[in-house]
Design an enzyme around this catalytic site. Structure first.
Site, mmCIF file in Angstrom:
data_model
loop_
_atom_site.group_PDB
_atom_site.id
_atom_site.type_symbol
_atom_site.label_atom_id
_atom_site.label_comp_id
_atom_site.label_asym_id
_atom_site.label_seq_id
_atom_site.Cartn_x
_atom_site.Cartn_y
_atom_site.Cartn_z
ATOM 1 N N GLU A 143 28.054 -31.066 -77.407
ATOM 2 C CA GLU A 143 27.744 -29.821 -76.709
ATOM 3 C C GLU A 143 28.280 -28.580 -77.433
ATOM 4 O OE1 GLU A 143 28.957 -30.315 -72.611
ATOM 5 O OE2 GLU A 143 27.123 -31.419 -72.205
ATOM 6 N N GLU A 297 22.826 -37.253 -71.678
ATOM 7 C CA GLU A 297 23.829 -37.393 -70.610
ATOM 8 C C GLU A 297 23.238 -36.938 -69.292
ATOM 9 O OE1 GLU A 297 27.514 -35.283 -70.889
ATOM 10 O OE2 GLU A 297 27.819 -35.862 -72.979
HETATM 11 C C1 GAL Z 1 29.206 -32.936 -70.303
HETATM 12 C C2 GAL Z 1 30.093 -33.361 -71.436
HETATM 13 C C3 GAL Z 1 30.778 -34.661 -71.122
HETATM 14 C C4 GAL Z 1 31.397 -34.584 -69.758
HETATM 15 C C5 GAL Z 1 30.346 -34.244 -68.761
HETATM 16 C C6 GAL Z 1 30.866 -34.162 -67.355
HETATM 17 O O1 GAL Z 1 28.813 -31.618 -70.363
HETATM 18 O O2 GAL Z 1 29.353 -33.530 -72.630
HETATM 19 O O3 GAL Z 1 31.764 -34.900 -72.103
HETATM 20 O O4 GAL Z 1 32.396 -33.603 -69.761
HETATM 21 O O5 GAL Z 1 29.811 -33.001 -69.079
HETATM 22 O O6 GAL Z 1 29.844 -33.785 -66.470
#
Ligand code: GAL
Length: 674
Positions: A143, A297
């Site tokens: 990110e 994700e």
């Molecule tokens: C994302 C991040 C992850 C984790 C997740 C939690 O934005 O890449 O590492 O923090 O959020 O929702």
């Protein structure tokens, strides 16, 4: 094959757990995990000393279990030793505070020491694992989005500005430094936009965002090139984070990644979550140029909102995943595989929750894995749309600035509102850059496209001239790329093609509304519009704009344009979009009553349909097509369909019946009408 899995953090667990992890991954149908995203301290415990043994074991174990790996470079979280060795590589806020490790993303992307450390760890990983049989993809960093205001950044910003403007005269002109005596007579006077006494220069702020995007991209490209050289053919990507604070132009970055990958976490626990999901997925597909992309994700069982965690209702994890896949994702990946025992995100949801595998969430994860295992063939299919919404990162960033005519000019919300109305009507749309080739679209929508260059003006005019329909909302075409107002009345860049001239803005106060001739009311914004070729479709009614045009329509060349000068509430927007979509000859994916010509109008206008929340999207590959039908409603629904439901294996012979929360993916038989 569709990708299925998530972030896997074995460094948080003893090796016995790894064995269980792989066994559970097999049970859940997991075929890809992102490993090592935050493993820097474990991989390089001291500068230049690498400890790869544990990662060798993990990758071997995963490979034996048939699970492939998106191997991450851990550069989003430098270890504490790095901060102490290179304090100049710690980030500095706009107010001059230098941050220290203790969280993550604590680095300055322009600091030479940070960049060198990134190249070293990425290079070491490339050397060691380029040939590993588990390696399916490189996942660079996590990110990208961290901004710094230190002196390293100041130096890099000046280099970037010299490349953009050539000399200080051009910079002074573009930044309108004649205002408030801001004239620069030496490059050394130019800094990142640090805290100022009052309003900052808007073009300075916007250029810093543009610079930050390019600077972060350069850091990505450095790593990507190392990885590519070590393992030609293995795709390299990074996971995009979405949000107004992110100084990354994802459309521009898409040219440099092998696969567009996004992380998506809806912010609305209510029905808005499904609209947000479709919005993000369509954006990702837009960035991918209409091709396949990857949901890297999402949360298995969590929507964080209003200061608390909202557990997803049973089946919602699958529905969200399928909605992403319907809109072009090559799979569904989660943060994260196993919930950690401690650390800042220990209460974040996971496919294996704290309760372990004997849990609803793991059962749903395994069920989803089994379903995706049966949907492999859809991966070849693309999504096509007749409608596009224009997306421009710079317009978003500029509309977040201070000193604008209203604080209520939220670009992302403007786009989401229009996209949401189309979603509720079953009209699939793409997102496209304003300078993209738009000729394939029947209809192009431009909500609050604040910045329009002369080049984009010409391109939009020729799109309409050639027969396209363009609908533009207020606060579009106001300024050029340097945020200088196009003179002669708004929207200067688009006056001609829209056939209107806006004499003055009349923003509304919170709660204030303005009457319209339809009996509906506008919110947030109004303006004094004069016709200059266009005709009024809707007028203001009452108040100081009484009788003046509010919504206009104009014939231009072989096409048509619409201009909407106020913010319409949900139903009114649905009505209007229904008319615009129908008039442009576009429509929804599936007609509930085939042959109904006024379908788009009805679907967009009817609140009853708006509450049905039935998502219908088609992926196609040549003559083959797959219809995704996702019932987000709490009532059973029927859809006309013919083929085989790959989810349940049953034939569908004319009508598909779906229970509340049900979903199906139909391999369609016979000719398909769009
Ligand atoms: C994302 C991040 C992850 C984790 C997740 C939690 O934005 O890449 O590492 O923090 O959020 O929702």
């Amino acid at each position: 094959m569709l990708r299925y899995g998530g972030d896997y953090n074995p460094e948080q667990w003893p090796p016995e757990v790894w064995e269980e992890d792989v066994a559970l991954m097999r049970r859940a149908g997991v075929n890809l995990v992102s490993v090592g995203v935050f493993s820097w301290a474990r991989l390089e415990p001291r500068e230049g000393t690498f400890t790869f043994g544990w990662l060798d074991d993990v990758l071997d174990l995963l490979h034996r279990g048939g699970v492939e790996v998106a191997l991450a470079t851990p550069t989003a979280s430098p270890p504490p030793w790095f901060s102490l060795a290179y304090p100049d590589a710690l980030p500095v806020t706009a107010t001059g505070t230098r941050l220290l490790h203790g969280s993550r993303d604590t680095y300055c992307v322009s600091a030479p020491a940070y960049r060198a450390a990134c190249r070293r760890i990425a290079g070491a990983l490339a050397d060691r694992y380029a040939g590993h049989p588990a390696l399916a993809m490189w996942h660079v960093h996590n990110e990208y989005g961290t901004v710094c205001h230190c002196d390293h950044v100041a130096a890099a910003f000046r280099v970037w500005l010299r490349a953009r403007y050539g000399d200080l005269d051009a910079l002074n002109d573009a930044w309108t430094t004649a205002f408030w005596s801001q004239h620069y007579s030496d490059w050394a006077q130019v800094f990142p936009p640090r805290a100022t006494q009052y309003l900052p220069n808007p073009t300075h702020v916007l250029d810093f965002r543009r610079f930050s995007s390019d600077e972060l991209l350069a850091a990505y490209v450095e790593q990507r090139d190392l990885l590519r050289a070590a393992s030609p053919g293995v795709p390299v990507t990074t996971n995009y984070v979405l949000g107004g604070w992110v100084p990354v132009d994802h459309a521009r970055w898409a040219r440099e990644v092998d696969v567009v990958a996004i992380d998506h976490y809806p912010a609305d626990a209510g029905p808005g979550a499904e609209e947000e999901t479709a919005f993000a997925a369509d954006l990702a597909r837009g960035w991918a140029g209409g091709g396949s992309w990857l949901l890297m994700e999402s949360a298995p069982n969590l929507i964080y909102t209003g200061g608390r965690m909202h557990a997803k209702e049973p089946g919602r994890m699958a529905r969200h995943s399928l909605a992403h896949i319907a809109r072009g994702s090559a799979g569904a990946m989660f943060f994260q595989w196993r919930a950690p025992r401690g650390g800042a995100e220990m209460y974040h949801s996971a496919m294996v929750p704290h309760a372990g595998p004997e849990s609803r969430v793991f059962a749903e994860s395994a069920e989803l894995g089994a379903v995706l295992g049966r949907l492999g063939e859809v991966a070849a299919g693309g999504v096509s749309a007749e409608v596009a919404i224009l997306w421009d990162a710079a317009s978003w960033w500029a509309s977040q600035g201070r000193g604008l005519p209203s604080d209520d000019l939220d670009y992302a919300a403007a786009l989401a509102t229009v996209h949401g109305a189309l979603w509720r009507a079953g009209v699939v749309c793409d997102f496209a850059a304003p300078d993209a080739d738009l000729s394939a679209y029947r209809l192009v929508l431009a909500p609050s496209l604040y910045i329009v260059s002369a080049r984009v003006t010409a391109a939009l005019a020729s799109y309409v001239d050639d027969g396209g329909t363009l609908a533009v909302w207020y606060f579009s075409g106001i300024v050029d790329e340097a945020l200088r107002v196009w003179p002669g009345g708004h929207p200067g860049a688009l006056r001609d093609v829209l056939g209107v001239q806006v004499e003055e803005f009349l923003p509304l106060a919170p709660g204030e509304t303005v009457g319209l001739s339809t009996g509906e009311r506008g919110e947030a914004w109004s303006e004094r519009v004069h016709l200059a070729g266009a005709g009024a479709e809707v007028s203001y009614a009452g108040g100081r704009l009484d009788g003046l045009p509010a919504i206009t329509r104009h014939r231009y060349g072989r096409g048509a344009t619409w201009y909407v000068s106020t913010r319409l509430p949900r139903d009114a927007l649905g009505h209007l979009l229904g008319r615009i979509v129908s008039a442009a000859g576009a429509g929804p994916t599936v007609s509930p009553a085939p042959g109904t010509e006024r379908l788009a109008t009805e679907r967009l206008a009817t609140e009853r349909l708006a509450t049905e929340r039935l998502e219908l999207v088609r992926r196609r590959d040549g003559a083959a097509s797959w219809l995704f039908v996702i019932n987000h409603a709490d009532v059973a629904q029927e859809v006309p369909a013919r083929g085989v439901d790959l989810v349940g294996g049953a034939p569908v012979d004319g009508t598909l019946w779906l229970p509340a929360g049900g979903y199906a993916v139909i391999r369609e038989a016979g000719p398909v009408a769009l």
